[in-house]
Structure formats: structure tokens, C-alpha cells
Design a protein around this motif. Structure first.
Motif, mmCIF file in Angstrom:
data_model
loop_
_atom_site.group_PDB
_atom_site.id
_atom_site.type_symbol
_atom_site.label_atom_id
_atom_site.label_comp_id
_atom_site.label_asym_id
_atom_site.label_seq_id
_atom_site.Cartn_x
_atom_site.Cartn_y
_atom_site.Cartn_z
ATOM 1 N N MET A 239 -4.379 -3.210 -21.341
ATOM 2 C CA MET A 239 -3.039 -3.029 -20.778
ATOM 3 C C MET A 239 -2.138 -4.215 -21.151
ATOM 4 O O MET A 239 -2.506 -5.351 -20.961
ATOM 5 N N GLU A 240 -0.978 -3.944 -21.730
ATOM 6 C CA GLU A 240 -0.090 -5.043 -22.093
ATOM 7 C C GLU A 240 0.757 -5.465 -20.914
ATOM 8 O O GLU A 240 1.100 -4.655 -20.061
ATOM 9 N N GLU A 241 1.134 -6.735 -20.898
ATOM 10 C CA GLU A 241 1.933 -7.258 -19.801
ATOM 11 C C GLU A 241 3.224 -6.458 -19.613
ATOM 12 O O GLU A 241 3.920 -6.159 -20.581
ATOM 13 N N GLY A 242 3.521 -6.097 -18.356
ATOM 14 C CA GLY A 242 4.788 -5.447 -18.046
ATOM 15 C C GLY A 242 4.861 -3.987 -18.445
ATOM 16 O O GLY A 242 5.930 -3.391 -18.423
ATOM 17 N N THR A 243 3.726 -3.380 -18.807
ATOM 18 C CA THR A 243 3.803 -2.001 -19.276
ATOM 19 C C THR A 243 3.087 -1.016 -18.354
ATOM 20 O O THR A 243 2.735 0.073 -18.772
ATOM 21 N N VAL A 244 2.856 -1.410 -17.097
ATOM 22 C CA VAL A 244 2.128 -0.516 -16.196
ATOM 23 C C VAL A 244 2.966 0.730 -15.934
ATOM 24 O O VAL A 244 4.066 0.656 -15.414
ATOM 25 N N LYS A 245 2.413 1.872 -16.306
ATOM 26 C CA LYS A 245 3.171 3.132 -16.199
ATOM 27 C C LYS A 245 2.562 4.067 -15.165
ATOM 28 O O LYS A 245 3.212 4.982 -14.691
ATOM 29 N N ARG A 246 1.277 3.883 -14.881
ATOM 30 C CA ARG A 246 0.612 4.820 -13.963
ATOM 31 C C ARG A 246 0.098 4.049 -12.741
ATOM 32 O O ARG A 246 -0.813 3.227 -12.846
ATOM 33 N N ILE A 247 0.722 4.354 -11.614
ATOM 34 C CA ILE A 247 0.419 3.629 -10.379
ATOM 35 C C ILE A 247 -0.305 4.568 -9.419
ATOM 36 O O ILE A 247 0.182 5.677 -9.152
ATOM 37 N N GLY A 248 -1.436 4.144 -8.885
ATOM 38 C CA GLY A 248 -2.151 4.931 -7.876
ATOM 39 C C GLY A 248 -2.054 4.247 -6.519
ATOM 40 O O GLY A 248 -2.086 3.016 -6.447
ATOM 41 N N ILE A 249 -1.924 5.035 -5.464
ATOM 42 C CA ILE A 249 -1.864 4.451 -4.119
ATOM 43 C C ILE A 249 -2.847 5.192 -3.214
ATOM 44 O O ILE A 249 -2.736 6.410 -3.019
ATOM 45 N N ILE A 250 -3.821 4.451 -2.693
ATOM 46 C CA ILE A 250 -4.750 5.019 -1.709
ATOM 47 C C ILE A 250 -4.293 4.527 -0.337
ATOM 48 O O ILE A 250 -4.327 3.320 -0.061
ATOM 49 N N GLY A 251 -3.849 5.463 0.515
ATOM 50 C CA GLY A 251 -3.315 5.117 1.834
ATOM 51 C C GLY A 251 -1.795 5.212 1.796
ATOM 52 O O GLY A 251 -1.108 4.247 1.448
ATOM 53 N N VAL A 252 -1.292 6.411 2.118
ATOM 54 C CA VAL A 252 0.156 6.629 2.015
ATOM 55 C C VAL A 252 0.753 6.653 3.419
ATOM 56 O O VAL A 252 1.115 7.698 3.950
ATOM 57 N N GLY A 253 0.805 5.462 4.043
ATOM 58 C CA GLY A 253 1.446 5.311 5.353
ATOM 59 C C GLY A 253 2.761 4.589 5.164
ATOM 60 O O GLY A 253 3.460 4.795 4.169
ATOM 61 N N GLU A 254 3.079 3.700 6.113
ATOM 62 C CA GLU A 254 4.365 3.001 6.075
ATOM 63 C C GLU A 254 4.552 2.197 4.789
ATOM 64 O O GLU A 254 5.568 2.309 4.120
ATOM 65 N N ILE A 255 3.536 1.383 4.455
ATOM 66 C CA ILE A 255 3.756 0.482 3.328
ATOM 67 C C ILE A 255 3.578 1.221 1.999
ATOM 68 O O ILE A 255 4.271 0.935 1.024
ATOM 69 N N GLY A 256 2.671 2.211 1.988
ATOM 70 C CA GLY A 256 2.517 3.028 0.784
ATOM 71 C C GLY A 256 3.819 3.747 0.459
ATOM 72 O O GLY A 256 4.274 3.776 -0.686
ATOM 73 N N ARG A 257 4.459 4.288 1.498
ATOM 74 C CA ARG A 257 5.738 4.979 1.310
ATOM 75 C C ARG A 257 6.810 4.010 0.794
ATOM 76 O O ARG A 257 7.574 4.329 -0.126
ATOM 77 N N ALA A 258 6.839 2.804 1.379
ATOM 78 C CA ALA A 258 7.851 1.812 0.974
ATOM 79 C C ALA A 258 7.683 1.467 -0.513
ATOM 80 O O ALA A 258 8.673 1.309 -1.232
ATOM 81 N N ILE A 259 6.440 1.388 -0.972
ATOM 82 C CA ILE A 259 6.203 1.050 -2.388
ATOM 83 C C ILE A 259 6.672 2.192 -3.291
ATOM 84 O O ILE A 259 7.296 1.961 -4.331
ATOM 85 N N VAL A 260 6.395 3.430 -2.883
ATOM 86 C CA VAL A 260 6.856 4.571 -3.693
ATOM 87 C C VAL A 260 8.391 4.569 -3.752
ATOM 88 O O VAL A 260 8.990 4.733 -4.825
ATOM 89 N N MET A 261 9.036 4.350 -2.603
ATOM 90 C CA MET A 261 10.508 4.347 -2.592
ATOM 91 C C MET A 261 11.055 3.231 -3.486
ATOM 92 O O MET A 261 12.054 3.393 -4.182
ATOM 93 N N SER A 262 10.356 2.101 -3.474
ATOM 94 C CA SER A 262 10.764 0.984 -4.315
ATOM 95 C C SER A 262 10.640 1.351 -5.799
ATOM 96 O O SER A 262 11.536 1.073 -6.602
ATOM 97 N N LEU A 263 9.523 1.974 -6.139
ATOM 98 C CA LEU A 263 9.321 2.368 -7.553
ATOM 99 C C LEU A 263 10.414 3.322 -8.022
ATOM 100 O O LEU A 263 10.808 3.297 -9.182
#
Ligand SMILES: NC(=O)C1=CN([C@@H]2O[C@H](COP(=O)(O)OP(=O)(O)OC[C@H]3O[C@@H](n4cnc5c(N)ncnc54)[C@H](OP(=O)(O)O)[C@@H]3O)[C@@H](O)[C@H]2O)C=CC1
Length: 262
Positions: free
Chosen positions: A1-25
Motif C-alpha cells: 500500500m502506498e502512502e496516502g492511497t488508502v481507498k478501501r476502508i472497513g469499519i467493524i462496529g457502526v455506532g456513534e464513532i463509526g458513524r462519525a468516521i463515515v460522515m467524515s469520509l
């Protein structure tokens, strides 16, 4: 994986903070990454996948891992053994652990992976890309991931990370402090909505002045205080040495608790 090229994000646990991260993305219409969510937290996961393009709910936690380059674990501490039981994480993934009180050594024992593990403290304001995320250890992909979502603050060791976790633990006390001020005004016969409106306005001003980083916190306090005035009176009669010491002791005790990581 090259620096700064993360394209596929997985989230286990979609509560308050999981939701906040998705909204941020997805903030500002950003669709540069694909997001894979665990099926638990079903209502939030379904809502996010309906609202945003490229956000999908997976059949199980293993599918989240398999589809992602960067995996975020955001379940509650007490649920992490169950959430990760039998889940295989290959060494080429990068794992971000946002669970308070779960250290990297403990997580590595649970996952039995050689993948890099990074602890992080995302705050709810990450949803608007307005908060700095503390991480340990520094890792190029994770640092640039959080830099994009509002800023990153890598720290040198897990003991320093615990200090920032303890600071984070003071957040809701701040809201309760404001609610206590509002209740006091209501006890003096002020309409609750007026007190509430005034307190919000007063402390939104504090929030704005904090963005002026040319002045230290002590300087900001001094600049808002008239000698022998009302602010000085409350600061010295209420936030006195005993009160300050009580806060220090509470933080010390929390730090001791946090240093006994799972
Ligand atoms: N809230 C915050 O501001 C912050 C929280 N954290 C940390 O993030 C973590 C989550 O906190 P928070 O978002 O507030 O908690 P929530 O309770 O809101 O969310 C936790 C989620 O994990 C899900 N979950 C439980 N078991 C599993 C499982 N086996 N597999 C997949 N998902 C599962 C829950 O699903 P279900 O609803 O179905 O039970 C729930 O949606 C905690 O460890 C906390 O320490 C870190 C920084 C800030």
C-alpha cells in the motif's frame, strides 16, 4: 500500500464513532474511498449505506476485513473479543483501534496478526473534519488518513497516548458544567430557555477564541478578565487550589486505570 492511497476502508462496529468516521469520509461530497461496514449496528449501517454512494454493509465481520485495506475497529471494549473471534486479518492490512482501554498488545493477542496496529482517539467532531486525532504509533497511511479528516497528532508511546485519553475523558464534564450553570440561573427565576440560550452564546464565544492559537490559554484567560472583576472572583473563589487539586487527582486516577490496559 502506498502512502496516502488508502481507498478501501472497513469499519467493524457502526455506532456513534463509526458513524462519525463515515460522515467524515463523505464530508463535502468526498467519494474518493469505498467504505465497508459490519452488519451489527444494523440500523446505523443501513442508514449510512442508503445515504452515501460507495458505503456498503457486509454480510459479516470477516467480509469487512477482506474487502478493506485499512480496518477500523470501533466496538465497545467489552464486545471486542466476540466481534473479532475467528476473524483473520492478513499482514498486509492496517488496523486502527479506536477502543478506549484496549492496548495494541492485547489486540494483537486477540487478532494473532502481523498487521500494523495503530491506536487512535477520533472525536465526534471528526464528522465535520474539525478535530485532531491522536494516534500511536505513527504510521504513514494512518497519519495521512486522519490528516485528511481534520488533523493528526502522533504520540511517542502508549503512556503518552493514555494521557490524551484521560484528557478526552473530561469532555462530557464540560457539558454538565454548562448545564449546572443553566440550572443555577433557572433557580434564580430565569426562564430555562433564556439561560440556555445565553450560556450557549457565552461558550460558543470561548470555542471561537480557542481557534486563536497566537494566544496561550493563560493569556486568553487573562485577556478576558478585569482585575478584581467578576471573572477573577469566580476563578479564585471556586476554581481554587482545592478544586484544581481534585481535578488533578481525578485525572491521575483515570490515568492509572487506563494504564492497566486489556
Ligand atoms: N463515542 C465516542 O465519542 C468515542 C468512542 N470511542 C470508542 O469507540 C468504541 C465505540 O464507541 P461508540 O461508537 O460510542 O459505541 P456505540 O455503542 O455507539 O457503538 C458500538 C457499536 O458496536 C457494535 N457491535 C457490538 N458487537 C459487535 C460485533 N460483534 N460485531 C460488530 N459490531 C458490533 C454495536 O452494534 P449493536 O448496536 O448491534 O449492539 C454498536 O453499533 C468504544 O470502544 C469507545 O471506547 C473512541 C473515541 C470516541
Amino acid at each position: 500500500m502506498e502512502e496516502g492511497t488508502v481507498k478501501r476502508i472497513g469499519i467493524i462496529g457502526v455506532g456513534e464513532i463509526g458513524r462519525a468516521i463515515v460522515m467524515s469520509l463523505r464530508h463535502g461530497g468526498d467519494e474518493s474511498s469505498e467504505v465497508f461496514l459490519s452488519p451489527r449496528g444494523a440500523r446505523t449501517a443501513a442508514e449510512l449505506s442508503e445515504r452515501y454512494e460507495g458505503v456498503r454493509v457486509c454480510a459479516d465481520n470477516q467480509e469487512v476485513v477482506d474487502r478493506s485495506e485499512l480496518l477500523i475497529i470501533a466496538v465497545r471494549r467489552q464486545d471486542h473479543h466476540e466481534a473479532l473471534a475467528g476473524v483473520r486479518v492478513d499482514d498486509d492490512k492496517v488496523v486502527v483501534n479506536v477502543m478506549a482501554g484496549v492496548g495494541n498488545d492485547g489486540l494483537r493477542r486477540s487478532l494473532a496478526t502481523g498487521a500494523p496496529l495503530v491506536r487512535a482517539i477520533p472525536l465526534p467532531a471528526i464528522r465535520e473534519r474539525r478535530s485532531v486525532t491522536v494516534v500511536y504509533p505513527s504510521h504513514p497511511e494512518v497519519d495521512s488518513f486522519f490528516e485528511r479528516l481534520g488533523g493528526v497528532l502522533p504520540v511517542v508511546d502508549e503512556a503518552a497516548f493514555d494521557v490524551f485519553s484521560a484528557l478526552t475523558g473530561t469532555l462530557t464534564t464540560h457539558y454538565t458544567y454548562l448545564a449546572t450553570l443553566t440550572s443555577w440561573a433557572a433557580d434564580q427565576g430565569i426562564a430555562s430557555e433564556d439561560a440556555d440560550r445565553y450560556i450557549r452564546s457565552l461558550f460558543q464565544g470561548v470555542g471561537r477564541s480557542l481557534s486563536d492559537e497566537t494566544r496561550s490559554l493563560h493569556q486568553l484567560a487573562a485577556d478576558h478578565e478585569t482585575p478584581n472583576g467578576n471573572n477573577e472572583r469566580i476563578r479564585t473563589t471556586w476554581f481554587d487550589q482545592a478544586n484544581s487539586q481534585a481535578l488533578t487527582s481525578a485525572l491521575d486516577a483515570l490515568l492509572t486505570h487506563l494504564s492497566h490496559r486489556t
